[in-house]
Design a protein around this motif. Structure first.
Motif, PDB file in Angstrom:
ATOM      1  N   ASN A 196      60.820  50.807  22.714  1.00  0.00           N
ATOM      2  CA  ASN A 196      59.803  51.825  22.458  1.00  0.00           C
ATOM      3  C   ASN A 196      58.681  51.154  21.670  1.00  0.00           C
ATOM      4  OD1 ASN A 196      60.438  52.096  19.515  1.00  0.00           O
ATOM      5  ND2 ASN A 196      62.364  52.957  20.301  1.00  0.00           N
ATOM      6  N   PRO A 197      57.549  51.811  21.490  1.00  0.00           N
ATOM      7  CA  PRO A 197      56.427  51.152  20.791  1.00  0.00           C
ATOM      8  C   PRO A 197      56.748  50.684  19.375  1.00  0.00           C
ATOM      9  CG  PRO A 197      55.662  53.098  21.962  1.00  0.00           C
ATOM     10  CD  PRO A 197      57.157  53.112  22.048  1.00  0.00           C
ATOM     11  N   PHE A 198      57.776  51.251  18.744  1.00  0.00           N
ATOM     12  CA  PHE A 198      58.089  50.890  17.365  1.00  0.00           C
ATOM     13  C   PHE A 198      58.894  49.585  17.263  1.00  0.00           C
ATOM     14  CE2 PHE A 198      57.693  55.516  17.587  1.00  0.00           C
ATOM     15  CZ  PHE A 198      56.730  55.749  16.620  1.00  0.00           C
ATOM     16  N   ASN A 199      59.768  49.328  18.256  1.00  0.00           N
ATOM     17  CA  ASN A 199      60.617  48.140  18.166  1.00  0.00           C
ATOM     18  C   ASN A 199      60.272  47.076  19.191  1.00  0.00           C
ATOM     19  OD1 ASN A 199      61.686  49.047  20.626  1.00  0.00           O
ATOM     20  ND2 ASN A 199      63.409  50.072  19.648  1.00  0.00           N
ATOM     21  N   LYS A 200      59.155  47.234  19.887  1.00  0.00           N
ATOM     22  CA  LYS A 200      58.805  46.277  20.937  1.00  0.00           C
ATOM     23  C   LYS A 200      58.531  44.892  20.381  1.00  0.00           C
ATOM     24  CE  LYS A 200      55.943  45.904  25.085  1.00  0.00           C
ATOM     25  NZ  LYS A 200      54.853  46.502  25.890  1.00  0.00           N
ATOM     26  N   GLU A 201      58.127  44.803  19.142  1.00  0.00           N
ATOM     27  CA  GLU A 201      57.821  43.503  18.551  1.00  0.00           C
ATOM     28  C   GLU A 201      59.060  42.605  18.500  1.00  0.00           C
ATOM     29  OE1 GLU A 201      55.150  40.739  16.747  1.00  0.00           O
ATOM     30  OE2 GLU A 201      54.763  42.689  17.691  1.00  0.00           O
ATOM     31  N   VAL A 202      60.220  43.200  18.202  1.00  0.00           N
ATOM     32  CA  VAL A 202      61.459  42.422  18.102  1.00  0.00           C
ATOM     33  C   VAL A 202      62.359  42.600  19.318  1.00  0.00           C
ATOM     34  CG1 VAL A 202      61.433  42.522  15.584  1.00  0.00           C
ATOM     35  CG2 VAL A 202      62.656  44.277  16.871  1.00  0.00           C
ATOM     36  N   GLY A 203      62.063  43.580  20.157  1.00  0.00           N
ATOM     37  CA  GLY A 203      62.943  43.883  21.281  1.00  0.00           C
ATOM     38  C   GLY A 203      62.479  43.367  22.629  1.00  0.00           C
ATOM     39  N   ASN A 204      61.235  42.938  22.706  1.00  0.00           N
ATOM     40  CA  ASN A 204      60.736  42.435  23.984  1.00  0.00           C
ATOM     41  C   ASN A 204      61.310  41.050  24.252  1.00  0.00           C
ATOM     42  OD1 ASN A 204      59.277  42.532  26.350  1.00  0.00           O
ATOM     43  ND2 ASN A 204      57.354  41.879  25.426  1.00  0.00           N
ATOM     44  N   VAL A 205      62.076  40.908  25.343  1.00  0.00           N
ATOM     45  CA  VAL A 205      62.703  39.637  25.703  1.00  0.00           C
ATOM     46  C   VAL A 205      62.104  39.147  27.017  1.00  0.00           C
ATOM     47  CG1 VAL A 205      64.844  40.152  24.472  1.00  0.00           C
ATOM     48  CG2 VAL A 205      64.608  40.846  26.862  1.00  0.00           C
ATOM     49  N   LEU A 206      62.565  37.995  27.490  1.00  0.00           N
ATOM     50  CA  LEU A 206      61.973  37.394  28.686  1.00  0.00           C
ATOM     51  C   LEU A 206      62.073  38.308  29.899  1.00  0.00           C
ATOM     52  CD1 LEU A 206      62.985  33.616  28.534  1.00  0.00           C
ATOM     53  CD2 LEU A 206      60.687  34.581  28.435  1.00  0.00           C
ATOM     54  N   ASP A 207      63.214  38.972  30.061  1.00  0.00           N
ATOM     55  CA  ASP A 207      63.390  39.831  31.229  1.00  0.00           C
ATOM     56  C   ASP A 207      62.376  40.970  31.239  1.00  0.00           C
ATOM     57  OD1 ASP A 207      65.483  38.365  32.270  1.00  0.00           O
ATOM     58  OD2 ASP A 207      66.991  39.464  31.140  1.00  0.00           O
ATOM     59  N   THR A 208      62.239  41.648  30.107  1.00  0.00           N
ATOM     60  CA  THR A 208      61.284  42.754  30.058  1.00  0.00           C
ATOM     61  C   THR A 208      59.846  42.243  30.085  1.00  0.00           C
ATOM     62  OG1 THR A 208      61.488  42.739  27.642  1.00  0.00           O
ATOM     63  CG2 THR A 208      62.873  44.281  28.858  1.00  0.00           C
ATOM     64  N   TYR A 209      59.595  41.089  29.470  1.00  0.00           N
ATOM     65  CA  TYR A 209      58.247  40.517  29.498  1.00  0.00           C
ATOM     66  C   TYR A 209      57.826  40.167  30.913  1.00  0.00           C
ATOM     67  CZ  TYR A 209      54.366  37.411  28.385  1.00  0.00           C
ATOM     68  OH  TYR A 209      53.120  36.813  28.316  1.00  0.00           O
ATOM     69  N   VAL A 210      58.753  39.610  31.691  1.00  0.00           N
ATOM     70  CA  VAL A 210      58.456  39.311  33.090  1.00  0.00           C
ATOM     71  C   VAL A 210      58.159  40.589  33.851  1.00  0.00           C
ATOM     72  CG1 VAL A 210      59.513  38.503  35.245  1.00  0.00           C
ATOM     73  CG2 VAL A 210      59.711  37.141  33.173  1.00  0.00           C
ATOM     74  N   TYR A 211      58.874  41.653  33.555  1.00  0.00           N
ATOM     75  CA  TYR A 211      58.608  42.935  34.224  1.00  0.00           C
ATOM     76  C   TYR A 211      57.208  43.445  33.885  1.00  0.00           C
ATOM     77  CZ  TYR A 211      58.701  47.962  35.022  1.00  0.00           C
ATOM     78  OH  TYR A 211      58.392  49.242  35.416  1.00  0.00           O
ATOM     79  N   PHE A 212      56.854  43.408  32.608  1.00  0.00           N
ATOM     80  CA  PHE A 212      55.539  43.904  32.209  1.00  0.00           C
ATOM     81  C   PHE A 212      54.414  43.062  32.811  1.00  0.00           C
ATOM     82  CE2 PHE A 212      57.915  45.448  28.274  1.00  0.00           C
ATOM     83  CZ  PHE A 212      58.054  46.731  28.783  1.00  0.00           C
ATOM     84  N   LYS A 213      54.611  41.726  32.812  1.00  0.00           N
ATOM     85  CA  LYS A 213      53.569  40.849  33.342  1.00  0.00           C
ATOM     86  C   LYS A 213      53.558  40.827  34.865  1.00  0.00           C
ATOM     87  CE  LYS A 213      51.363  38.164  31.368  1.00  0.00           C
ATOM     88  NZ  LYS A 213      49.965  38.165  30.877  1.00  0.00           N
ATOM     89  N   GLY A 214      54.725  40.743  35.465  1.00  0.00           N
ATOM     90  CA  GLY A 214      54.787  40.557  36.914  1.00  0.00           C
ATOM     91  C   GLY A 214      54.607  41.820  37.706  1.00  0.00           C
TER      92      GLY A 214
END
Length: 329
Positions: free
Chosen positions: A271-289
């Motif tokens: 969620n927007p509150f924990n994205k700083e520590v919770g965003n990992v490679l899998d989710t980052y690839v989803y957001f970018k790709g």
């Protein structure tokens, strides 16, 4: 002398004067490949669906990895997109956001290996100590059940219990304490992820260890009792060595997916509150790709993950063999 003469006069060199058979039967090892395929055709037909699945859904899509070396455009296609070499791979180490996401991934993976992986071992050892088969099967069924729940259901249960007006905060309020925002606090994100993995997958992980323990000869425990060994000594000198090779193999395989910490679970907990520590490679690839349509960079990150996993498996396998274990290969 008579035998020698008969032998020498025979055209085939045989003592009985008979000729060798014109056609010797071929040994089974020298049969042609075609004959063996035809003989075992029904077994290969059973193999065919699985083989087709891996070819179509695993190997053919690997051809699309070429876009990691292109500025891929969906309108121009594979053949007409511009080649950029290692541009997207250099971006992985040049972008501060990627480095932060990579650190989150490694930290979360380390926590899972350090805390979630040993739980299956401890649980299997505890189940192995139960004498009553009825209670043993009952407890096994109970600890296995969470594995069959989807992460959507698991995260839904966690949300019901831990949301600001949830059951846990209501119980905390009854004793006069302030409610805690478990789902919004960044400090609670990784501990919750690890606890969820322990609750959901630890019971299922005991299957392999219990199978390894079933092969331990009871005579070893009987001999240990005669020598005066208590339960802890039996556990340390008999039970643990019996599953040591299994532990090493599973740990090597786990290191191969060290950058894969579970997309679905992480995505549902973000969620927007924990994205700083919770965003990992899998989710980052989803957001970018997917969301930003940066397909080339997302593919480069995927190849990078695969390369890291391969290196870790090879290194861990060699290290295991150096210490006398069998390893994966």
């Amino acid at each position: 002398m008579t035998v020698s003469a008969a032998t020498s006069d025979s055209p085939s060199g045989r003592a009985d004067g008979g000729a060798e058979p014109a056609h010797r039967p071929r040994p089974a090892a020298k049969r042609s490949v075609r004959a063996r395929l035809w003989k075992e055709r029904y077994l290969f037909l059973l193999l065919l669906p699985g083989l087709v699945y891996f070819i179509v859904y695993k190997y053919v899509p690997m051809l699309g990895s070429v876009i990691a070396f292109q500025d891929y455009s969906a309108f121009r296609g594979f053949l007409h997109s511009d080649w950029v070499g290692l541009k997207h791979f250099r971006k992985i180490f040049a972008d501060a956001e990627v480095l932060r996401v990579l650190w989150n991934t490694l930290l979360l993976s380390f926590l899972q290996v350090a805390f979630a992986f040993p739980v299956s071992i401890v649980l299997s050892l505890m189940l192995n100590e139960l004498k009553s088969d009825r209670y043993k099967k009952l407890i096994q069924s109970i600890v296995y059940l969470p594995h069959f729940l989807s992460w959507v259901v698991v995260i839904g249960i966690v949300t019901i219990f831990l949301k600001h007006e949830g059951i846990v905060n209501r119980l905390i309020g009854l004793v006069g304490l302030e409610p805690v925002s478990y789902l919004q606090e960044p400090g609670w994100f990784m501990p919750l992820i690890v606890l969820e993995v322990i609750w959901k997958e630890s019971g299922w992980g005991t299957i392999i260890f219990l199978a390894a323990l079933s092969g331990v000869s009871p005579s070893l425990y009987e001999a240990a009792v005669v020598d005066g060994a208590n339960r802890w000594r039996q556990l340390w000198h008999i039970t643990l060595p019996a599953i040591r090779s299994t532990i090493v193999i599973l740990l090597i395989l786990r290191l191969g997916s060290v950058l894969d910490v579970g997309f679905e679970q992480i995505f549902l907990m973000l969620n927007p509150f924990n994205k700083e520590v919770g965003n990992v490679l899998d989710t980052y690839v989803y957001f970018k790709g997917v969301q930003q349509a940066d397909f080339s960079f997302a593919t480069a990150v995927g190849l990078f993950k695969g390369a890291v996993g391969l290196v870790l498996i090879v290194a861990a396998n060699r290290l295991a063999k150096r210490f006398g274990e069998e390893g994966v290969y």
